[in-house]
Design a protein around this motif. Structure first.
Motif, PDB file in Angstrom:
ATOM      1  N   SER A 211       0.803  -1.223   0.000  1.00 44.05           N
ATOM      2  CA  SER A 211       0.000   0.000   0.000  1.00 44.05           C
ATOM      3  C   SER A 211       0.834   1.271   0.000  1.00 44.05           C
ATOM      4  CB  SER A 211      -0.927   0.010   1.222  1.00 44.05           C
ATOM      5  OG  SER A 211      -0.162   0.036   2.400  1.00 44.05           O
ATOM      6  N   ALA A 212       2.169   1.160   0.087  1.00 37.47           N
ATOM      7  CA  ALA A 212       3.001   2.358   0.177  1.00 37.47           C
ATOM      8  C   ALA A 212       3.463   2.867  -1.186  1.00 37.47           C
ATOM      9  CB  ALA A 212       4.220   2.065   1.055  1.00 37.47           C
ATOM     10  N   ARG A 213       2.918   2.329  -2.275  1.00 34.87           N
ATOM     11  CA  ARG A 213       3.369   2.751  -3.595  1.00 34.87           C
ATOM     12  C   ARG A 213       2.707   4.074  -3.988  1.00 34.87           C
ATOM     13  NH1 ARG A 213       2.872  -3.053  -6.765  1.00 34.87           N
ATOM     14  NH2 ARG A 213       4.293  -4.196  -5.417  1.00 34.87           N
ATOM     15  N   VAL A 214       3.493   4.958  -4.530  1.00 36.19           N
ATOM     16  CA  VAL A 214       2.996   6.253  -5.010  1.00 36.19           C
ATOM     17  C   VAL A 214       3.549   6.471  -6.412  1.00 36.19           C
ATOM     18  CG1 VAL A 214       3.040   8.750  -4.644  1.00 36.19           C
ATOM     19  CG2 VAL A 214       2.826   7.212  -2.692  1.00 36.19           C
ATOM     20  N   SER A 215       2.712   6.928  -7.332  1.00 33.82           N
ATOM     21  CA  SER A 215       3.150   7.094  -8.715  1.00 33.82           C
ATOM     22  C   SER A 215       4.099   8.275  -8.857  1.00 33.82           C
ATOM     23  CB  SER A 215       1.932   7.302  -9.622  1.00 33.82           C
ATOM     24  OG  SER A 215       1.364   8.577  -9.383  1.00 33.82           O
ATOM     25  N   THR A 216       4.899   8.216  -9.911  1.00 36.22           N
ATOM     26  CA  THR A 216       5.824   9.320 -10.206  1.00 36.22           C
ATOM     27  C   THR A 216       5.051  10.591 -10.503  1.00 36.22           C
ATOM     28  OG1 THR A 216       7.399   7.721 -11.094  1.00 36.22           O
ATOM     29  CG2 THR A 216       7.719  10.029 -11.708  1.00 36.22           C
ATOM     30  N   ALA A 217       3.895  10.440 -11.166  1.00 35.17           N
ATOM     31  CA  ALA A 217       3.084  11.617 -11.509  1.00 35.17           C
ATOM     32  C   ALA A 217       2.647  12.362 -10.252  1.00 35.17           C
ATOM     33  CB  ALA A 217       1.867  11.176 -12.314  1.00 35.17           C
ATOM     34  N   GLN A 218       2.335  11.622  -9.181  1.00 34.41           N
ATOM     35  CA  GLN A 218       1.967  12.279  -7.924  1.00 34.41           C
ATOM     36  C   GLN A 218       3.145  13.053  -7.353  1.00 34.41           C
ATOM     37  OE1 GLN A 218      -0.369   8.586  -6.290  1.00 34.41           O
ATOM     38  NE2 GLN A 218      -0.640  10.237  -4.838  1.00 34.41           N
ATOM     39  N   ARG A 219       4.315  12.447  -7.319  1.00 35.34           N
ATOM     40  CA  ARG A 219       5.486  13.099  -6.736  1.00 35.34           C
ATOM     41  C   ARG A 219       5.868  14.361  -7.525  1.00 35.34           C
ATOM     42  NH1 ARG A 219       7.614   9.505  -3.093  1.00 35.34           N
ATOM     43  NH2 ARG A 219       7.112   7.314  -3.431  1.00 35.34           N
ATOM     44  N   ARG A 220       5.605  14.336  -8.826  1.00 36.82           N
ATOM     45  CA  ARG A 220       6.007  15.442  -9.681  1.00 36.82           C
ATOM     46  C   ARG A 220       5.269  16.740  -9.362  1.00 36.82           C
ATOM     47  NH1 ARG A 220       5.421  12.683 -14.683  1.00 36.82           N
ATOM     48  NH2 ARG A 220       7.384  11.585 -14.719  1.00 36.82           N
ATOM     49  N   LYS A 221       4.146  16.640  -8.682  1.00 36.75           N
ATOM     50  CA  LYS A 221       3.339  17.834  -8.417  1.00 36.75           C
ATOM     51  C   LYS A 221       3.539  18.386  -7.009  1.00 36.75           C
ATOM     52  CE  LYS A 221      -0.236  16.964 -11.855  1.00 36.75           C
ATOM     53  NZ  LYS A 221      -1.690  16.954 -12.156  1.00 36.75           N
ATOM     54  N   ARG A 222       4.653  18.038  -6.365  1.00 35.99           N
ATOM     55  CA  ARG A 222       4.909  18.516  -5.013  1.00 35.99           C
ATOM     56  C   ARG A 222       4.938  20.040  -4.933  1.00 35.99           C
ATOM     57  NH1 ARG A 222       8.883  14.436  -5.268  1.00 35.99           N
ATOM     58  NH2 ARG A 222      10.499  16.023  -5.557  1.00 35.99           N
ATOM     59  N   HIS A 223       5.317  20.682  -6.046  1.00 35.06           N
ATOM     60  CA  HIS A 223       5.451  22.137  -6.031  1.00 35.06           C
ATOM     61  C   HIS A 223       4.125  22.846  -5.761  1.00 35.06           C
ATOM     62  CE1 HIS A 223       4.082  21.278 -10.135  1.00 35.06           C
ATOM     63  NE2 HIS A 223       3.592  22.496 -10.132  1.00 35.06           N
ATOM     64  N   LEU A 224       2.977  22.167  -5.974  1.00 30.75           N
ATOM     65  CA  LEU A 224       1.682  22.805  -5.747  1.00 30.75           C
ATOM     66  C   LEU A 224       1.480  23.175  -4.282  1.00 30.75           C
ATOM     67  CD1 LEU A 224      -0.704  20.650  -8.003  1.00 30.75           C
ATOM     68  CD2 LEU A 224       0.346  22.856  -8.527  1.00 30.75           C
ATOM     69  N   ALA A 225       2.203  22.500  -3.393  1.00 29.31           N
ATOM     70  CA  ALA A 225       2.031  22.765  -1.952  1.00 29.31           C
ATOM     71  C   ALA A 225       2.931  23.890  -1.449  1.00 29.31           C
ATOM     72  CB  ALA A 225       2.297  21.491  -1.152  1.00 29.31           C
ATOM     73  N   GLU A 226       3.949  24.245  -2.206  1.00 32.80           N
ATOM     74  CA  GLU A 226       4.960  25.162  -1.683  1.00 32.80           C
ATOM     75  C   GLU A 226       4.420  26.542  -1.299  1.00 32.80           C
ATOM     76  OE1 GLU A 226       7.803  23.985  -0.721  1.00 32.80           O
ATOM     77  OE2 GLU A 226       6.982  22.101  -1.489  1.00 32.80           O
ATOM     78  N   PRO A 227       3.497  27.152  -2.053  1.00 30.64           N
ATOM     79  CA  PRO A 227       3.035  28.496  -1.668  1.00 30.64           C
ATOM     80  C   PRO A 227       2.117  28.519  -0.454  1.00 30.64           C
ATOM     81  CG  PRO A 227       2.600  28.014  -4.005  1.00 30.64           C
ATOM     82  CD  PRO A 227       2.925  26.742  -3.344  1.00 30.64           C
ATOM     83  N   LEU A 228       1.686  27.370   0.025  1.00 33.31           N
ATOM     84  CA  LEU A 228       0.671  27.328   1.083  1.00 33.31           C
ATOM     85  C   LEU A 228       1.299  27.636   2.442  1.00 33.31           C
ATOM     86  CD1 LEU A 228      -1.379  24.187  -0.004  1.00 33.31           C
ATOM     87  CD2 LEU A 228      -1.568  26.545  -0.778  1.00 33.31           C
TER      88      LEU A 228
END
Length: 593
Positions: A211-228
């Motif tokens: 259950s710990a698998r995360v897709s590369t596409a998910q990791r690629r969008k980490r920048h969306l959290a930075e301005p918060l």
């Protein structure tokens, strides 16, 4: 120890050791265990009444273990109905001091498996600690947790053991007896392993870490959290067309949103949502409660496709004691300002029907739907002939006697549910004595549904009756959170700044608060879910009431005091994590050997 080997491309690579390769599932010995208990919490005094276990390896049953356990305490009637285990059955059985060592010897050296493992393993650990025994370092597999990663709603309506046993064609039907449930769990385990085998899961390590698998596409969008900001509030995921996909809340917006792009977020639906997300909008809130309530309101407004709860607060049901010459109980969709008595709200018609049936079982109020004149006009119906209705239609009851019955129904809803409890409990005990446990369980569910509805009605009515309520609580950082509640709706929220005049700040907050008009009848001027959140905050430790305009009361003998046993029964059997916390599965194609 590792060595090197030539692969099919002609390159030398490290050959993994057996430890690195993992233990093949076919070689692992599992002990599948299930318990029956007197309640939902070992720490709260609940005891084990039965242990059942099956030892398997490579699909072969190696042995079984079963024993009743004398809890040295009375088994509650509700538990006896649920499990079929009575005080007489366990009277001559060994105590847990003897049963636990025997089970631990049976399970020695194996991997424990249970459906909702924290419950069963938690009980076993608790009593091992009580007996001063060192708990063996068992590895644990939770079939409920695995199912939530594998099974979709098209497969089964939920991940309860009974549903999964049906899905996988288990040879044993779960019946709330320990050995039968353990046998059914064995079949569920094998069914899950078969499905996961096609997805590349071949070892115990792969099974536990799946259950710990995360897709590369998910990791690629980490920048969306930075301005918060690192602040409490609400976050909204939007797609490229600015449509709201998902709404959530957190004490720390940036940290929570970042988790959607890391291994800590494993829900398949969320992975799909992240693939569509183009931006994240944040709304800072003064307090955590304000954030939770803003979340509810925004979900109701936008109805995001990836939110499963709270999207339709308008879809409610109520039970009404009608205002007519011969009142009856009627299921309605909204509350009118007609001075009638209402029970609810219910988010589910099915639960409302259970509560309605519970009231009809306790009180012989008429069940026909047509309007009756004050004068008798026809013969009694079948319910009247059976004594389950006072049959005002044939003149069998006076207006004053019928009015007294209607008042008793209203009292059960608004003040004391004792008559309903006594009537249904007597029926349950009679059915249990006849070993008709399934029928008794139906009555138990009806009683529980009524008590929860009555408790909610009584608590919400008290809050909605207050024109204004102002309360504060000191937060962990020493500052005071302030909330202004009007007719059950949050009208304003804030935190007193350091060094500010507290009274002046509260007065200014009240002056700027939303104007709220009362809702019809007992209904709060907000959704029931919002008012429930407010109530939970008001009932938490450390709350100080600043001002109350009205009477915030709840009956001392009301329904809430009866819920503990029913809640314990439900908590002990239901899933510990919501069904939707699963992952979509992509088959792994392995080259032929």
């Amino acid at each position: 120890m590792s060595s090197t080997a030539l692969n099919t491309t002609g390159r030398w690579e490290a050959q993994r050791s057996f430890d690195q390769l993992g233990r093949p599932l076919r070689d692992v010995t599992f002990t599948v265990v299930d318990l029956e208990t007197t309640g939902g919490s070992a720490a709260g005094g609940s005891m084990i009444t039965e242990i059942g276990a099956v030892k398997v390896r490579g699909g072969e049953v190696l042995g079984e273990f079963q024993t009743l356990v004398n809890p040295h305490s009375e088994i509650p009637a509700f538990i006896a109905v649920l499990t079929g285990i009575t005080n007489a059955m366990v009277a001559a059985s060994p105590p847990i001091e003897s049963a636990l060592p025997a089970f631990l010897e049976f399970a020695q050296g194996t991997v424990l498996v249970a459906h909702n493992a924290p419950f069963d393993v938690g009980f076993l650990k608790h009593f091992a600690t009580e007996q001063g025994r060192e708990w063996p370092r068992f590895e644990v597999v939770d079939t409920a947790k695995l199912a939530r990663r594998v099974i979709t709603r098209d497969d089964a309506p939920n991940c309860k053991l009974s549903s999964l046993a049906t899905l996988f064609g288990a040879s044993t039907t779960p019946n709330h007896r320990a050995l039968s449930d353990a046998r059914a769990t064995v079949d569920v385990l094998h069914g899950l392993m078969e499905r996961l085998g096609g997805l590349g899961v071949q070892t115990l390590e792969e099974l536990q870490g799946f259950s710990a698998r995360v897709s590369t596409a998910q990791r690629r969008k980490r920048h969306l959290a930075e301005p918060l900001p690192h602040a409490p509030g609400v976050y909204l995921f939007r797609d490229a067309q600015q449509r709201v996909l998902y709404i959530g809340t957190s004490r720390d917006l940036r940290t929570r949103v970042r988790s959607y792009f890391t291994a800590s977020e494993t829900r398949s639906r969320m992975g799909e949502m992240i693939n569509l997300a183009d931006q994240v909008e944040a709304i800072e809130c003064a307090t955590t409660l304000e954030a939770q309530i803003r979340e509810l309101r925004l979900i109701a407004e936008h109805k995001p496709r990836y939110n499963r709860r709270s999207r339709f607060p308008e879809k409610m049901h109520f039970i009404k004691i009608t205002r007519e010459p011969w009142p009856r109980l009627s299921m309605v969709r909204r509350v009118l300002d007609d001075d009638a008595d209402y029970l609810g709200p219910f988010s589910s018609k099915r639960v409302a029907e259970r509560s309605l049936t519970a009231l009809h079982e306790a009180f012989p109020i008429r069940q026909c739907t047509e309007r009756l004149s004050r004068a008798a006009s026809r013969s009694a119906c079948a319910l009247g002939e059976m004594g389950r209705c006072l049959s005002p239609c044939d003149g069998s009851v006076t207006e004053s006697a019928y009015a007294e019955l209607v008042q008793r129904v209203a009292d059960a809803v608004h003040r004391s549910p004792d008559e309903v409890i006594e009537a249904i409990s007597e029926r349950m005990l009679r059915l249990a004595a006849e070993e008709r446990y399934e029928e008794a369980g139906v009555h138990r569910d009806r009683l529980a549904a009524f008590l929860r509805a009555a408790s909610r009605t009584q608590r919400l009515s008290g809050l909605s009756g207050c024109a204004e309520l102002v309360a504060t609580r000191r937060d962990d950082d020493g500052r005071w959170s302030v909330h202004v509640v009007r007719h059950g709706r949050l009208a304003a929220a804030g935190r007193i700044p350091p060094g500010a005049d507290a009274r002046l700040y509260v007065d200014q907050l009240r002056a700027s608060a939303e104007t709220v008009l009362p809702g019809p009848g007992p209904v709060p001027a907000a959704s029931a879910e919002e008012s429930e959140l407010i109530l939970r905050w008001l009932e938490s430790d450390g709350i100080r009431l600043v001002d109350v305009d009205g009477s915030w009361v709840c009956p001392l003998g009301g329904a809430t005091r009866h819920l503990a046993v029913h809640d314990a029964v439900e908590q002990s059997r239901r899933d510990l994590v919501p069904f939707d916390e699963r992952r979509s599965l992509t088959p792994v194609h392995r080259p032929a050997r």
